[in-house]
Enzyme design. Structure first.
Site, PDB file in Angstrom:
ATOM      1  N   HIS A 308       0.852  -1.185   0.000  1.00 43.34           N
ATOM      2  CA  HIS A 308       0.000   0.000   0.000  1.00 43.34           C
ATOM      3  C   HIS A 308       0.884   1.229   0.000  1.00 43.34           C
ATOM      4  CE1 HIS A 308      -3.132   2.832   1.110  1.00 43.34           C
ATOM      5  NE2 HIS A 308      -3.960   1.926   0.654  1.00 43.34           N
ATOM      6  N   ASP A 366      -7.982  -5.379   0.156  1.00 46.94           N
ATOM      7  CA  ASP A 366      -8.504  -6.202  -0.937  1.00 46.94           C
ATOM      8  C   ASP A 366      -8.109  -7.661  -0.845  1.00 46.94           C
ATOM      9  OD1 ASP A 366      -9.880  -4.241  -2.229  1.00 46.94           O
ATOM     10  OD2 ASP A 366      -8.088  -3.479  -3.203  1.00 46.94           O
TER      11      ASP A 366
HETATM   12  N1  ACO Z   1       4.375  -7.667  -4.776  1.00 46.33           N
HETATM   13  C1  ACO Z   1       5.718  -7.686  -4.914  1.00 46.33           C
HETATM   14  N2  ACO Z   1       6.510  -6.605  -4.741  1.00 46.33           N
HETATM   15  C2  ACO Z   1       5.899  -5.429  -4.441  1.00 46.33           C
HETATM   16  C3  ACO Z   1       4.496  -5.332  -4.278  1.00 46.33           C
HETATM   17  C4  ACO Z   1       3.740  -6.513  -4.460  1.00 46.33           C
HETATM   18  N3  ACO Z   1       2.391  -6.480  -4.312  1.00 46.33           N
HETATM   19  N4  ACO Z   1       4.164  -4.067  -3.982  1.00 46.33           N
HETATM   20  C5  ACO Z   1       5.314  -3.381  -3.944  1.00 46.33           C
HETATM   21  N5  ACO Z   1       6.355  -4.197  -4.216  1.00 46.33           N
HETATM   22  C6  ACO Z   1       7.800  -3.841  -4.192  1.00 46.33           C
HETATM   23  C7  ACO Z   1       8.213  -3.078  -5.445  1.00 46.33           C
HETATM   24  O1  ACO Z   1       8.676  -3.940  -6.468  1.00 46.33           O
HETATM   25  C8  ACO Z   1       9.301  -2.197  -4.899  1.00 46.33           C
HETATM   26  O2  ACO Z   1      10.457  -2.983  -4.730  1.00 46.33           O
HETATM   27  P1  ACO Z   1      11.924  -2.292  -4.957  1.00 46.33           P
HETATM   28  O3  ACO Z   1      12.037  -1.229  -3.907  1.00 46.33           O
HETATM   29  O4  ACO Z   1      12.880  -3.424  -4.775  1.00 46.33           O
HETATM   30  O5  ACO Z   1      11.922  -1.734  -6.342  1.00 46.33           O
HETATM   31  C9  ACO Z   1       8.808  -1.827  -3.494  1.00 46.33           C
HETATM   32  O6  ACO Z   1       7.978  -2.940  -3.104  1.00 46.33           O
HETATM   33  C10 ACO Z   1       8.002  -0.528  -3.426  1.00 46.33           C
HETATM   34  O7  ACO Z   1       6.968  -0.604  -4.409  1.00 46.33           O
HETATM   35  P2  ACO Z   1       6.300   0.669  -5.099  1.00 46.33           P
HETATM   36  O8  ACO Z   1       5.641   0.234  -6.359  1.00 46.33           O
HETATM   37  O9  ACO Z   1       7.306   1.780  -5.183  1.00 46.33           O
HETATM   38  O10 ACO Z   1       5.242   1.079  -4.012  1.00 46.33           O
HETATM   39  P3  ACO Z   1       4.023   2.033  -4.244  1.00 46.33           P
HETATM   40  O11 ACO Z   1       3.739   2.676  -2.949  1.00 46.33           O
HETATM   41  O12 ACO Z   1       4.230   2.938  -5.411  1.00 46.33           O
HETATM   42  O13 ACO Z   1       2.857   1.021  -4.676  1.00 46.33           O
HETATM   43  C11 ACO Z   1       0.935  -0.369  -4.663  1.00 46.33           C
HETATM   44  C12 ACO Z   1       1.775   0.682  -3.886  1.00 46.33           C
HETATM   45  C13 ACO Z   1       0.542   0.199  -6.050  1.00 46.33           C
HETATM   46  C14 ACO Z   1      -0.343  -0.629  -3.882  1.00 46.33           C
HETATM   47  C15 ACO Z   1       1.790  -1.666  -4.818  1.00 46.33           C
HETATM   48  O14 ACO Z   1       2.131  -2.164  -3.542  1.00 46.33           O
HETATM   49  C16 ACO Z   1       1.064  -2.744  -5.634  1.00 46.33           C
HETATM   50  O15 ACO Z   1       1.139  -2.718  -6.868  1.00 46.33           O
HETATM   51  N6  ACO Z   1       0.351  -3.677  -4.950  1.00 46.33           N
HETATM   52  C17 ACO Z   1      -0.421  -4.688  -5.635  1.00 46.33           C
HETATM   53  C18 ACO Z   1      -1.746  -4.101  -6.102  1.00 46.33           C
HETATM   54  C19 ACO Z   1      -2.705  -3.861  -4.960  1.00 46.33           C
HETATM   55  O16 ACO Z   1      -2.937  -4.708  -4.114  1.00 46.33           O
HETATM   56  N7  ACO Z   1      -3.323  -2.669  -4.975  1.00 46.33           N
HETATM   57  C20 ACO Z   1      -4.360  -2.309  -3.984  1.00 46.33           C
HETATM   58  C21 ACO Z   1      -3.959  -1.091  -3.227  1.00 46.33           C
HETATM   59  S1  ACO Z   1      -5.140  -0.806  -1.958  1.00 46.33           S
HETATM   60  C22 ACO Z   1      -6.462  -0.088  -2.697  1.00 46.33           C
HETATM   61  O17 ACO Z   1      -6.444   0.505  -3.726  1.00 46.33           O
HETATM   62  C23 ACO Z   1      -7.719  -0.263  -1.967  1.00 46.33           C
END
Ligand code: ACO
Length: 431
Positions: A308, A366
């Site tokens: 998140h 979710d």
């Molecule tokens: N699985 C694996 N790795 C992940 C995940 C994941 N679900 N989420 C983040 N990471 C990793 C990234 O690869 C990154 O790694 P790095 O630092 O080695 O490059 C690090 O964690 C940070 O990730 P970001 O994408 O920079 O984090 P951001 O805050 O931008 O993204 C998000 C948040 C979009 C929710 C992301 O965690 C994601 O895509 N999750 C899966 C989709 C999801 O569940 N979305 C629902 C959000 S809640 C809602 O809308 C109600």
């Protein structure tokens, strides 16, 4: 917000600029850069708004580090346990918990606006049968400005109030009908003797040939899903609604924009993506393979329902949702449901893996909501529409707050231009 007494100093090419620092009632201080361009001729750069407050708001507060979510100061776990969706709607919209009479009147108003304009039936029929319910919802909500143009004047407080009630009241009918249309069943009209969640369940699952007996435990679980998704401060869809409204666009058009944004798999579409992922994993023994893929930087796969932008400890909504999943599945006698088994084992495996711990990746709201919705009988395509109907009150509360602020300005971000500088047009035969 306190008067700015603190300042921050920015030094640029030897010149210092004093920037006021604003202190909120909770959360980090905010450096006010509104006059920065006029004074220093520079912009700030923050794609993704990771450090930028785009508005001030009194509605919802999140402390991502502590895993805290407050609506008008009240913690979400207390609201999920002791309150119910329409009371939370009142709280979000008007700032305080209602008295008994106020709540009764609010519930009456919402109940008596649940029917759709009958001509909207023809509008539904114009969609392809296999259209995604989110596509239908985006279209139908956008079209409300054509059906309810008497409540589109944003400068008229009464019209704003009517649009508010209409949107909250009609959204379950709109979502249920999107579902009915997609499965080729007749539309089921709302009934005024049912509460908000029961009415929605019945509109989804009753048919003219056979009524649907609403189980109160399922209705309570449905209501809790609505409550847990009601608002979440300045997330992507809410910011979309605010940006769209900043031009003075009508509320129905703005909420349709919010629905379109919510549909994306990084936002509201994650609940559908999570269940599809859990089904694809299928059995507990395949979890290590998927964990390895999520960690592999050359593989675009991510664990859906994990991570998140704001919560970096735990998502307080996920805790309540997990408990609800257990209750609902036990009631339905499917507590050995394979998807739930995979979900629980996946959560355990990921939480004990340093990759996820180091990046502070935890299950979000979710992760478990899809399991509950599937057990209730909803197809995955309905998960995001249910999120959209729940979030409508958050979008409208934020919209109302913004519109009634006399200092409202059209939103207009700047950019870091990296393209070609000015060059002369070349005639086609010379290229
Ligand atoms: N699985 C694996 N790795 C992940 C995940 C994941 N679900 N989420 C983040 N990471 C990793 C990234 O690869 C990154 O790694 P790095 O630092 O080695 O490059 C690090 O964690 C940070 O990730 P970001 O994408 O920079 O984090 P951001 O805050 O931008 O993204 C998000 C948040 C979009 C929710 C992301 O965690 C994601 O895509 N999750 C899966 C989709 C999801 O569940 N979305 C629902 C959000 S809640 C809602 O809308 C109600």
């Amino acid at each position: 917000m306190s008067d700015a007494k603190k300042t921050a100093t920015l030094t640029l090419d030897g010149t210092s600029y004093e920037l006021p620092v604003m202190s909120p009632s909770a959360g980090p201080d905010v450096v006010d850069i509104r006059k920065l361009y006029a004074q220093a001729k520079v912009f700030t750069y923050d794609p993704g708004f990771t450090s930028t407050a785009a508005c001030d708001s009194e509605i919802t507060f999140i402390d991502g580090g502590k895993g805290e979510l407050l609506h008008r100061g009240y913690p979400i776990d207390q609201l999920a346990e002791k309150s119910h969706y329409l009371e939370v709607c009142y709280l979000l919209l008007y700032g305080d918990l209602p008295g008994a009479k106020q709540l009764e009147e609010f519930e009456r108003l919402v109940t008596y606006h649940t029917m759709l304009h009958e001509q909207m039936v023809y509008f539904y029929r114009g969609f392809r049968r296999d259209a995604h319910p989110m596509a239908i919802m985006t279209g139908v909500v956008g079209a409300m400005s054509a059906f309810y143009h008497d409540s589109t004047d944003i400068h008229d407080e009464h019209a704003r109030e009517v649009a508010t009630i209409r949107l909250i009241a009609k959204m379950p009918t709109i979502a249920a009908w999107a579902y009915k249309f997609s499965i080729g069943q007749p539309f089921v009209y709302p009934r005024n003797d049912l509460d908000y969640a029961s009415n929605f369940l019945r509109m989804c699952f009753a048919v003219p040939a056979e009524d649907y007996e609403v189980n109160p435990i399922l209705a309570r679980a449905m209501d809790r899903i609505f409550t847990l998704h009601a608002d979440h401060e300045q997330n992507a869809s809410t910011s979309t609604v605010r940006l769209a409204s900043s031009s003075g666009a009508n509320p129905f058009a703005c909420i349709a924009a919010g629905i379109a944004c919510l549909w994306g798999p990084a936002h509201g579409g994650a609940n559908q993506a999570t269940l599809e992922m859990l089904r694809e994993i299928g059995t507990v023994d395949r979890i290590p393979e998927f964990i390895a893929r999520a960690k592999d930087k050359d593989d675009p796969f991510r664990l859906m329902g994990f991570g998140h932008r704001v919560y970096k400890n735990f998502d307080p909504r996920a805790k309540v949702m997990k408990q609800s999943a257990d209750e609902v599945l036990e009631l339905l006698g499917v507590d050995n449901n394979p998807t739930l088994q995979v979900a629980k084992a996946l959560e355990e495996a990921a939480l004990s893996d340093p990759y996820f711990a180091d990046r502070k990746l935890f299950p979000n709201v979710d992760f478990y909501s899809g399991i509950i919705l599937e057990a209730m009988g909803f197809p995955t395509s309905m998960f995001t529409p249910i999120f959209a109907l729940s979030r409508t009150v958050g979008w409208i509360s934020q919209w109302k707050e913004m519109i009634s602020d006399p200092a409202m300005k059209i939103g207009r971000p700047r950019q870091l231009y990296c393209g070609a500088t000015m060059r002369d047009y070349v005639d086609i035969e010379k290229r």
